[in-house]
Design a protein around this motif. Structure first.
Motif: not given
Length: 105
Positions: A25-26, A58-60, A64-65, A97-98
């Motif tokens: 869903s993200i 939270r990291r994950r 993903v976003f 992560a960017g």
């Protein structure tokens, strides 16, 4: 340095029926926002329910976003935490992560 401007909506974190983060869903949410013409997304703030997630979740979610945005627009990641050290670690992870920017307190 990324200049943040335009429409950067605050984004909810989707959960499945069992209360787990819904990564599919993200991806769908990011695609919807892209079609709407946003200039960025703000994730893991109060509406992103960061307080209901573990630090690894939270990291994950941030990853993903960011991966789903694929450089099309910047992602601002909320890294607030009661502990200063944890806030710094979450901020560093988001940067790695960017993330274009972080919001920590």
């Amino acid at each position: 340095m990324t200049e943040l401007r335009g429409v950067i909506p605050i984004t909810a974190t989707p959960f499945d029926a069992e209360g787990r983060v819904d990564e599919d869903s993200i991806v769908t949410l990011v695609e919807f926002e892209a079609r709407c013409g946003v200039h960025g997304l703000n994730v893991l703030g109060i509406i992103g329910e960061f307080h209901k997630l573990t630090e690894s979740e939270r990291r994950r979610v941030a990853e993903v976003f960011i991966k789903s945005a694929a450089g099309r627009f910047p992602i601002v990641v909320g890294t607030s935490h009661a502990g200063t050290g944890a806030c710094i670690e979450l901020s560093q992870a988001a940067e790695a992560a960017g993330a274009a920017a972080v919001m920590g307190a």
